[in-house]
Design a protein around this motif. Structure first.
Motif, PDB file in Angstrom:
ATOM      1  N   UNK A   8       0.856  -1.181   0.000  1.00  0.00           N
ATOM      2  CA  UNK A   8       0.000   0.000   0.000  1.00  0.00           C
ATOM      3  C   UNK A   8       0.893   1.232   0.000  1.00  0.00           C
ATOM      4  N   UNK A   9       0.724   2.082  -1.008  1.00  0.00           N
ATOM      5  CA  UNK A   9       1.440   3.353  -1.071  1.00  0.00           C
ATOM      6  C   UNK A   9       0.500   4.455  -0.606  1.00  0.00           C
ATOM      7  N   UNK A  14      -2.888  11.285  -2.793  1.00  0.00           N
ATOM      8  CA  UNK A  14      -2.984  10.117  -3.673  1.00  0.00           C
ATOM      9  C   UNK A  14      -3.120  10.570  -5.128  1.00  0.00           C
ATOM     10  N   UNK A  15      -2.364  11.611  -5.463  1.00  0.00           N
ATOM     11  CA  UNK A  15      -2.471  12.186  -6.802  1.00  0.00           C
ATOM     12  C   UNK A  15      -1.140  12.230  -7.533  1.00  0.00           C
ATOM     13  N   UNK A  21       4.226   5.480  -7.728  1.00  0.00           N
ATOM     14  CA  UNK A  21       4.818   4.292  -7.104  1.00  0.00           C
ATOM     15  C   UNK A  21       3.993   3.043  -7.403  1.00  0.00           C
ATOM     16  N   UNK A  22       2.683   3.158  -7.284  1.00  0.00           N
ATOM     17  CA  UNK A  22       1.817   2.012  -7.570  1.00  0.00           C
ATOM     18  C   UNK A  22       1.952   1.592  -9.031  1.00  0.00           C
ATOM     19  N   UNK A  81       3.792   1.859   2.660  1.00  0.00           N
ATOM     20  CA  UNK A  81       4.842   2.832   2.368  1.00  0.00           C
ATOM     21  C   UNK A  81       4.222   4.217   2.358  1.00  0.00           C
ATOM     22  N   UNK A  82       4.674   5.044   3.288  1.00  0.00           N
ATOM     23  CA  UNK A  82       4.170   6.408   3.372  1.00  0.00           C
ATOM     24  C   UNK A  82       5.125   7.344   2.642  1.00  0.00           C
ATOM     25  N   UNK A  83       4.556   8.413   2.127  1.00  0.00           N
ATOM     26  CA  UNK A  83       5.309   9.398   1.356  1.00  0.00           C
ATOM     27  C   UNK A  83       4.827  10.784   1.735  1.00  0.00           C
TER      28      UNK A  83
END
Length: 137
Positions: A8-9, A14-15, A21-22, A81-83
């Motif tokens: 999960x990224x 989420x844009x 990454x996904x 995975x957080x960004x």
């Protein structure tokens, strides 16, 4: 959960980062990994500069839609995975958490997004080698 690893990224909107990454993980690992992405405060659409930057490398993310981060998405993932979303990602026992420090592409042109895209690809390649080694596409 299936027998293959799931990732999960997560980024704020989420844009951009999490969508790229996904897309990289799906492109490079194929069906060896389940891929999800979400945002703590999803935008209305994927960043056009991210769409353009990914199209330059032959990956189409133009039809993707930002999704809200849910507890179910975290529960169903082996690696989160957080960004840049900080503490908004729920932490559950038994999950692996990584934080990738990447510049936010929001409001930037494609020239500024290209190095972010390329940095994400490098991180994703390392992730694949760790969780789903084998031949890449």
């Amino acid at each position: 959960m299936s027998d293959k690893p799931s990732v999960l990224f997560v980024c704020v909107h989420n844009a951009g980062r999490s969508q790229m990454a996904a897309a990289w993980l799906t492109h490079l690992a194929g069906d060896r990994v389940e891929v999800r992405s979400a945002g703590s405060d999803p935008a209305g659409a994927v960043n056009p500069a991210a769409v353009e930057a990914m199209a330059e490398v032959g990956i189409d993310i133009s039809t993707r839609v930002p999704k809200v981060l849910t507890m179910d998405a975290v529960k169903e993932s082996d690696v989160c995975i957080t960004m840049g979303c900080g503490d908004t990602c729920p932490v559950l026992p038994g999950k692996r958490y990584l934080d990738w420090e990447l510049e936010d592409p929001a409001g930037r042109g494609v020239e500024a997004v290209r190095p972010i895209r390329d940095g994400i690809k490098t991180l994703v390649e390392g992730l694949i080698a760790d969780i789903a080694p084998g031949e890449t596409v």
